[in-house]
Design a protein around this motif. Structure first.
Motif, PDB file in Angstrom:
ATOM      1  N   VAL A  35       9.577  71.626  65.044  1.00  0.00           N
ATOM      2  CA  VAL A  35       8.794  71.126  66.176  1.00  0.00           C
ATOM      3  C   VAL A  35       9.648  71.253  67.431  1.00  0.00           C
ATOM      4  CG1 VAL A  35       7.629  69.118  67.149  1.00  0.00           C
ATOM      5  CG2 VAL A  35       7.597  69.494  64.682  1.00  0.00           C
ATOM      6  N   GLN A  36       9.140  71.995  68.400  1.00  0.00           N
ATOM      7  CA  GLN A  36       9.839  72.156  69.673  1.00  0.00           C
ATOM      8  C   GLN A  36       8.847  72.564  70.749  1.00  0.00           C
ATOM      9  OE1 GLN A  36      12.739  75.229  69.124  1.00  0.00           O
ATOM     10  NE2 GLN A  36      11.281  76.881  69.324  1.00  0.00           N
ATOM     11  N   PRO A  37       9.081  72.139  71.976  1.00  0.00           N
ATOM     12  CA  PRO A  37       8.197  72.584  73.053  1.00  0.00           C
ATOM     13  C   PRO A  37       8.433  74.067  73.333  1.00  0.00           C
ATOM     14  CG  PRO A  37       9.822  70.981  73.864  1.00  0.00           C
ATOM     15  CD  PRO A  37      10.076  71.188  72.423  1.00  0.00           C
ATOM     16  N   ASN A  47       3.187  71.878  69.542  1.00  0.00           N
ATOM     17  CA  ASN A  47       2.268  71.992  68.394  1.00  0.00           C
ATOM     18  C   ASN A  47       0.901  72.524  68.804  1.00  0.00           C
ATOM     19  OD1 ASN A  47       4.255  70.982  66.744  1.00  0.00           O
ATOM     20  ND2 ASN A  47       3.506  68.889  66.849  1.00  0.00           N
ATOM     21  N   GLY A  48       0.865  73.475  69.715  1.00  0.00           N
ATOM     22  CA  GLY A  48      -0.394  74.088  70.130  1.00  0.00           C
ATOM     23  C   GLY A  48      -1.146  73.346  71.212  1.00  0.00           C
ATOM     24  N   SER A  49      -0.719  72.155  71.598  1.00  0.00           N
ATOM     25  CA  SER A  49      -1.394  71.385  72.645  1.00  0.00           C
ATOM     26  C   SER A  49      -0.577  71.437  73.929  1.00  0.00           C
ATOM     27  CB  SER A  49      -1.545  69.923  72.233  1.00  0.00           C
ATOM     28  OG  SER A  49      -2.310  69.822  71.056  1.00  0.00           O
ATOM     29  N   GLN A  50      -1.275  71.593  75.046  1.00  0.00           N
ATOM     30  CA  GLN A  50      -0.592  71.638  76.333  1.00  0.00           C
ATOM     31  C   GLN A  50      -0.029  70.256  76.665  1.00  0.00           C
ATOM     32  OE1 GLN A  50      -2.871  73.195  79.583  1.00  0.00           O
ATOM     33  NE2 GLN A  50      -1.367  72.583  81.092  1.00  0.00           N
ATOM     34  N   ILE A  51       1.193  70.243  77.142  1.00  0.00           N
ATOM     35  CA  ILE A  51       1.842  68.996  77.527  1.00  0.00           C
ATOM     36  C   ILE A  51       1.403  68.637  78.945  1.00  0.00           C
ATOM     37  CG2 ILE A  51       4.036  67.840  77.951  1.00  0.00           C
ATOM     38  CD1 ILE A  51       5.296  69.798  75.939  1.00  0.00           C
ATOM     39  N   VAL A  52       0.854  67.443  79.098  1.00  0.00           N
ATOM     40  CA  VAL A  52       0.443  66.945  80.407  1.00  0.00           C
ATOM     41  C   VAL A  52       1.324  65.744  80.728  1.00  0.00           C
ATOM     42  CG1 VAL A  52      -1.443  65.982  81.772  1.00  0.00           C
ATOM     43  CG2 VAL A  52      -1.918  67.703  80.023  1.00  0.00           C
TER      44      VAL A  52
END
Length: 91
Positions: A35-37, A47-52
């Protein structure tokens, strides 16, 4: 106006995000998955989701002025100590 990450102030949101997420160490979760950005098409994802996220506002000029103010305080303290030392030697 800039974006603050830790004690650093960045001009753009992209620079702030790059600094923050590129320094995150990867981890292995309980399912043995890495797991890593990661940056995809200019956006950070985990994990496939955009970080907001949001960062506190800061001003590089204000940070500089604060540093100058603290610096002058140290100079005044040093001169004061030096004057006291000279006066004690004279007595």
């Amino acid at each position: 106006m800039g974006y603050q990450v830790g004690f650093q102030c960045f001009d753009t949101l992209q620079e702030a995000q790059d600094y923050k997420y590129s320094s995150v160490a990867p981890v292995i979760n309980q399912n043995n998955q890495l797991v890593q950005p990661e940056k995809l098409n200019g956006q950070w994802h985990l994990n496939g989701s955009q970080i907001v996220d949001s960062f506190p506002a800061c001003s590089p000029l204000q940070q500089f002025q604060d540093g100058v103010e603290i610096g002058w305080g140290f100079i005044a303290l040093t001169v004061g100590i030096l004057c006291v030392a000279i006066m004690r030697r004279g007595l």
